[in-house]
Design an enzyme around this catalytic site. Sequence first.
Site, PDB file in Angstrom:
ATOM      1  N   ASP A  92       0.853  -1.191   0.000  1.00  0.00           N
ATOM      2  CA  ASP A  92       0.000   0.000   0.000  1.00  0.00           C
ATOM      3  C   ASP A  92       0.893   1.246   0.000  1.00  0.00           C
ATOM      4  O   ASP A  92       1.763   1.374  -0.852  1.00  0.00           O
ATOM      5  CB  ASP A  92      -0.959  -0.082   1.203  1.00  0.00           C
ATOM      6  N   TYR A 204      -0.596  11.612   3.480  1.00  0.00           N
ATOM      7  CA  TYR A 204      -1.462  11.901   2.326  1.00  0.00           C
ATOM      8  C   TYR A 204      -1.568  13.402   2.070  1.00  0.00           C
ATOM      9  O   TYR A 204      -1.767  13.816   0.937  1.00  0.00           O
ATOM     10  CB  TYR A 204      -2.857  11.309   2.560  1.00  0.00           C
ATOM     11  N   HIS A 259      -7.239  -6.242  -0.277  1.00  0.00           N
ATOM     12  CA  HIS A 259      -6.159  -5.251  -0.236  1.00  0.00           C
ATOM     13  C   HIS A 259      -5.100  -5.619   0.800  1.00  0.00           C
ATOM     14  O   HIS A 259      -3.924  -5.305   0.635  1.00  0.00           O
ATOM     15  CB  HIS A 259      -6.776  -3.885   0.102  1.00  0.00           C
TER      16      HIS A 259
END
Length: 286
Positions: A92, A204, A259
């Site tokens: 990820d 982020y 995921h």
Amino acid sequence: DSGLRFHYVAAGERGKPLMLLLHGFPEFWYSWRHQLREFKSEYRVVALDLRGYGETDAPSHKENYKLDCLITDIKDILESLGYNKCVLIGHDWGGMIAWLVAICYPEMVTKLIVVNFPHPSVFTEYILRHPSQLIKSGYYFFFQMPWFPEFMFTVNDFKVLKSLFTSQATGIGRKGCRLTAEDIEAYLYVFSQPGALTGPINHYRSIFSCLPLQHHEVIMPTLLLWGERDAFMEVEMAEITRIYVKNHFRLTILSEASHWLQQDQPDIVNKLIWTFLKEETTRKRE
């Protein structure tokens, strides 16, 4: 160089080749527990808490989470562990960092293994052309807001955090290794500490600092593992990634996996990693 203290968990003897593990969001070193056990026989396996996560220092300004800083962290950590190269594995967001380290410091990465994250250039180009992926990555934009995303994670006893790993839409599926009550508890313990969500979300908030990339090519043997039922990443990006790897490239897509691949299917993932590592070393010896 940053002056930050990094927390890591290690297995395997010092002096063995280094395997460095970079976790994703919202995770910490613990997401690699199955791999720490598996690879310690032949490697010094080190699972980091990335900058801002878990017991690693968390600078308060979002400028401290630019991708340049995160890449330099890995270089510094490698050196402070007494190594000049490693097998680098990222999942990820940790996969994004792993790709960038491999591009910027190719001499430090003998083999690259990425789990459920495409080459960063594929990601940025694909997202602009495919609204469906833009929607799946909507949280990148939500996270640009101050304080509110952190608050959302804490509501209702961290319901959002729990459901990421356990819900039907985003969690580990029926055929995977479900997280145990203790596993969930470990995640809740780490992320319920005061301010524990700000560092991770700041990663982020700084994503647009160095994309698009100046350099793209990956020159070491690369393995990309992908859980096809990933709720956040479209599988089409995995195949396109091939064009940026100028060496042996292997892609394995696991159809029933989510995921959270290395926790969802640890036995298969570990087997695929072993095969890749052995295959490349024997090929080089020839």
